[in-house]
Design an enzyme around this catalytic site. Structure first.
Site, mmCIF file in Angstrom:
data_model
loop_
_atom_site.group_PDB
_atom_site.id
_atom_site.type_symbol
_atom_site.label_atom_id
_atom_site.label_comp_id
_atom_site.label_asym_id
_atom_site.label_seq_id
_atom_site.Cartn_x
_atom_site.Cartn_y
_atom_site.Cartn_z
ATOM 1 N N GLU A 1 31.187 44.853 34.726
ATOM 2 C CA GLU A 1 31.060 43.834 35.887
ATOM 3 C C GLU A 1 32.433 43.714 36.426
ATOM 4 O O GLU A 1 33.449 42.815 35.688
ATOM 5 C CB GLU A 1 30.430 42.412 35.433
ATOM 6 C CG GLU A 1 29.041 42.673 35.007
ATOM 7 C CD GLU A 1 28.016 42.931 36.077
ATOM 8 O OE1 GLU A 1 28.417 42.915 37.468
ATOM 9 O OE2 GLU A 1 26.916 43.259 35.819
ATOM 10 N N GLU B 1 41.764 42.058 46.028
ATOM 11 C CA GLU B 1 41.060 40.965 45.544
ATOM 12 C C GLU B 1 42.315 40.083 45.046
ATOM 13 O O GLU B 1 42.812 40.283 44.504
ATOM 14 C CB GLU B 1 40.225 41.487 43.939
ATOM 15 C CG GLU B 1 39.442 40.170 43.719
ATOM 16 C CD GLU B 1 39.022 40.226 42.585
ATOM 17 O OE1 GLU B 1 39.554 41.003 41.550
ATOM 18 O OE2 GLU B 1 37.602 40.213 42.388
ATOM 19 N N LYS C 1 34.175 38.678 22.623
ATOM 20 C CA LYS C 1 35.800 38.203 22.862
ATOM 21 C C LYS C 1 36.089 37.781 24.085
ATOM 22 O O LYS C 1 36.139 38.443 25.151
ATOM 23 C CB LYS C 1 36.632 39.634 22.742
ATOM 24 C CG LYS C 1 38.073 39.087 22.247
ATOM 25 C CD LYS C 1 39.330 40.097 23.325
ATOM 26 C CE LYS C 1 39.281 39.590 24.608
ATOM 27 N NZ LYS C 1 39.997 38.487 25.012
ATOM 28 N N CYS D 1 34.566 36.692 41.343
ATOM 29 C CA CYS D 1 34.158 38.048 41.827
ATOM 30 C C CYS D 1 33.322 38.279 42.977
ATOM 31 O O CYS D 1 33.517 39.158 43.711
ATOM 32 C CB CYS D 1 33.761 38.816 40.650
ATOM 33 S SG CYS D 1 32.234 38.072 39.975
HETATM 34 P P1 NAD Z 1 40.810 40.457 33.022
HETATM 35 O O1 NAD Z 1 40.406 41.963 33.171
HETATM 36 O O2 NAD Z 1 42.442 40.513 32.840
HETATM 37 O O3 NAD Z 1 40.638 40.165 31.391
HETATM 38 C C1 NAD Z 1 39.181 40.167 31.187
HETATM 39 C C2 NAD Z 1 39.030 40.252 29.814
HETATM 40 O O4 NAD Z 1 39.456 41.437 29.243
HETATM 41 C C3 NAD Z 1 39.868 38.889 28.855
HETATM 42 O O5 NAD Z 1 39.148 38.713 27.690
HETATM 43 C C4 NAD Z 1 40.993 39.790 28.521
HETATM 44 O O6 NAD Z 1 41.554 39.643 27.299
HETATM 45 C C5 NAD Z 1 40.351 41.391 28.198
HETATM 46 N N1 NAD Z 1 41.157 42.301 28.143
HETATM 47 C C6 NAD Z 1 42.285 42.741 28.749
HETATM 48 N N2 NAD Z 1 42.854 43.927 28.483
HETATM 49 C C7 NAD Z 1 42.044 44.417 27.406
HETATM 50 C C8 NAD Z 1 42.160 45.808 26.983
HETATM 51 N N3 NAD Z 1 42.774 46.581 27.034
HETATM 52 N N4 NAD Z 1 41.067 45.975 26.187
HETATM 53 C C9 NAD Z 1 39.912 45.229 26.170
HETATM 54 N N5 NAD Z 1 39.775 43.958 26.468
HETATM 55 C C10 NAD Z 1 41.049 43.521 27.285
HETATM 56 O O7 NAD Z 1 40.248 39.624 33.917
HETATM 57 P P2 NAD Z 1 40.648 38.008 34.174
HETATM 58 O O8 NAD Z 1 41.724 37.902 34.815
HETATM 59 O O9 NAD Z 1 40.102 37.285 32.994
HETATM 60 O O10 NAD Z 1 39.351 37.718 35.175
HETATM 61 C C11 NAD Z 1 39.387 37.826 36.720
HETATM 62 C C12 NAD Z 1 38.736 39.234 37.039
HETATM 63 O O11 NAD Z 1 37.443 39.334 36.482
HETATM 64 C C13 NAD Z 1 38.750 39.372 38.312
HETATM 65 O O12 NAD Z 1 39.255 40.602 38.858
HETATM 66 C C14 NAD Z 1 37.280 39.204 38.633
HETATM 67 O O13 NAD Z 1 36.860 39.657 39.970
HETATM 68 C C15 NAD Z 1 36.537 39.827 37.621
HETATM 69 N N6 NAD Z 1 35.270 39.079 37.414
HETATM 70 C C16 NAD Z 1 34.236 40.020 37.659
HETATM 71 C C17 NAD Z 1 32.839 39.353 37.452
HETATM 72 C C18 NAD Z 1 31.482 40.280 37.616
HETATM 73 O O14 NAD Z 1 30.464 39.578 37.150
HETATM 74 N N7 NAD Z 1 31.815 41.337 38.321
HETATM 75 C C19 NAD Z 1 32.582 38.185 37.273
HETATM 76 C C20 NAD Z 1 33.848 37.120 37.075
HETATM 77 C C21 NAD Z 1 35.026 37.896 36.999
#
Ligand code: NAD
Length: 471
Positions: A244, A378, A169, A278
């Site tokens: 992650e 962050e 997803k 991240c």
């Molecule tokens: P997000 O957490 O808002 O969304 C990530 C994914 O989760 C999306 O596909 C979203 O639709 C889904 N999602 C949201 N609510 C959900 C729920 N209740 N149940 C299941 N899925 C759900 O993150 P974002 O804004 O898309 O990305 C930025 C964030 O990702 C930052 O905090 C960044 O640090 C983190 N990130 C971490 C890594 C890593 O490898 N550690 C890498 C890249 C980004």
């Protein structure tokens, strides 16, 4: 105008039953460039059913068959590097310095995993037991918008190597990139149902997948807040989870560092992927004895980090992904000033000469204390904090004084000293000086940056369960 109205289930591009549409934007122009029809819970369930049907046969494929599949995936993805580049630039605004690393790597992760698989022993002895590492079942991958196809390919490569089937997803904000990568993966000709891709909202498709009784494993990349709610959703059915999450990584400049190496690296780490990373090194820890000199070097070097049109090869910082993200980053730049930090570079508003697009000025705050919110939260934009320390012990204590623990950098001309400090940092990865990325090294976080690891043997084993037979 791109119209994306198909999801991918059971080896075919199909129309979702979901009938909500979401707009897609070019963040460099703020113009709408497309629209995507989103999957719903019914589609999520169909995708899980397809993955479940495919699992028995796929889980019994041989290592050689799976290596062959990984090689085919590599070839299919690599054949479309240019299309992936265009989609990422148009939909996400990533600058060349990021795309040049990320687009070719989308394919090579499959080769890296094939290499790991080749040497991996699925059967071994433990005392008197025969132990077999079995694939975990149907896995779900949930990915963010900031490096769409890298996360999809990284997670899928490990699932394929393990013999687990998958439902992916991706973020609804990356539908154009998802469309291209799905076409690539489809072209590899794997059997139906091994992977399925359903773009939709997190609270709809994500929620359906993370609570589904037939899903046994979730691998998630995204924010710590969403990660928390996914762990809770997964708990009743005891799904295995790899998380992650976010970061607030320190870049520690030691007093003996060669600044010609350290300064460009510190800025590249901080502004990586336009700050929307991240792993970005957003806290620059600086010895008091060299504070003035480092401030001056940074304020000079930051001028080379131009923000602007991502198609321009000279540009190193592209736009923020959305208006919402732009507003959020601006609010932190205001907050930093209210908290008493001083602007060394950048500030509020767009960079000079840019009147449209969600562009942010590459910004460095100086005089930051580690208890300020700009040093603790962050921001996910090109905003860095310069923090001074007295001695080594103080540097380590500040570096570890964070709820995150994803990555760190240590700069020193004495490699043994740098390693000694690296060994005391609470982070999943510590880079010394200009060490390159290694695709076999584990990737993942300590503390609230998540748990579990990706890449190499560590990533493969995240999709495996040991079964011991004692006789
Ligand atoms: P997000 O957490 O808002 O969304 C990530 C994914 O989760 C999306 O596909 C979203 O639709 C889904 N999602 C949201 N609510 C959900 C729920 N209740 N149940 C299941 N899925 C759900 O993150 P974002 O804004 O898309 O990305 C930025 C964030 O990702 C930052 O905090 C960044 O640090 C983190 N990130 C971490 C890594 C890593 O490898 N550690 C890498 C890249 C980004």
């Amino acid at each position: 105008m791109h119209i994306i109205d198909r999801i991918y289930i059971d080896g075919a591009f199909v129309k979702p039953t979901g009938d909500q549409w979401a707009p897609l934007f070019n963040p460099a122009t703020e113009e709408q460039i497309g629209t995507v029809r989103l999957a719903d819970a019914v589609d999520a369930n169909r995708a899980v059913a397809a993955a479940k049907r495919a699992f028995p046969a796929f889980s019994h494929t041989t290592k050689e068959e799976r290596i062959d599949m990984l090689n085919r995936l590599y070839a299919a993805v690599s054949a479309r590097t240019d299309d992936l580049t265009c989609a990422m630039r148009e939909e996400y605004g990533a600058p060349s310095c990021f795309i040049d690393f990320s687009a070719p790597r989308a394919g090579t992760v499959f080769l890296d995993m094939a290499r790991t698989l080749k040497d991996y022993e699925f059967r071994r002895r433990a005392g008197s037991a025969d132990v077999e590492m079995r694939p975990s079942g149907v896995a779900v991958a949930i990915t963010p918008w900031n490096s769409n196809y890298s996360f999809i390919c990284g997670k899928l490569s490990a699932a394929i190597a393990a013999g687990a089937t998958m439902v992916i997803k991706p973020s609804e904000m990356s539908a154009l990139q998802t469309q291209v990568i799905t076409e690539c993966l489809h072209a590899a000709g794997l059997s139906n149902g091994i992977f399925n891709i359903v773009t939709g909202y997190g609270n709809v498709v994500g929620a359906a997948l993370t609570t589904h009784p037939d899903v046994s494993k979730i691998t998630f990349t995204g924010s710590t807040a969403t990660g928390r709610s996914i762990v809770q959703a997964a708990a009743p059915t005891m799904k295995r989870v790899t998380m992650e999450l976010g970061g607030k990584s320190p870049s520690i400049i030691l007093d003996d560092a060669d600044l010609d190496i350290a300064i460009p690296q510190v800025l590249a780490a901080g502004f990586r992927n336009s700050g929307q990373a991240c792993i970005a090194g957003t806290r620059i820890l600086t010895p008091q004895s060299r504070f003035g000199e480092i401030e001056e070097r940074l304020s000079h070097a930051v001028r080379r980090f131009r923000a602007g049109n991502p198609a321009d090869e000279q540009v190193q910082v592209g736009p923020m992904v959305s208006q919402k993200q732009w507003d959020r980053v601006q609010s932190y730049i205001r907050l930093g000033q209210e908290e008493g930090a001083r602007l060394l570079a950048g500030g509020e508003g767009r960079p000079e000469g840019l009147h449209r697009g969600w562009f942010v000025q590459p910004t460095i705050f100086t005089g930051v204390r580690n208890d300020m919110r700009i040093a603790r939260e962050e921001i996910f934009g090109p905003v860095l904090s310069l923090i001074s320390y007295h001695d080594e012990a103080d540097a380590i204590s500040i570096a570890n004084d964070t709820e995150y623990g994803l990555q760190a950098h240590v700069f020193s001309s004495d490699i043994e000293r740098a390693k000694r400090i690296a060994n005391q940092i609470e982070a999943g990865r510590v880079f010394i000086n200009d060490a390159p990325h290694d695709p076999l090294a584990p990737f993942g976080g300590f503390k609230q940056s998540g748990f579990g690891r990706e890449f190499g043997v560590f990533g493969l084993e995240a999709f495996l369960e040991p079964r011991a037979v004692l006789s």
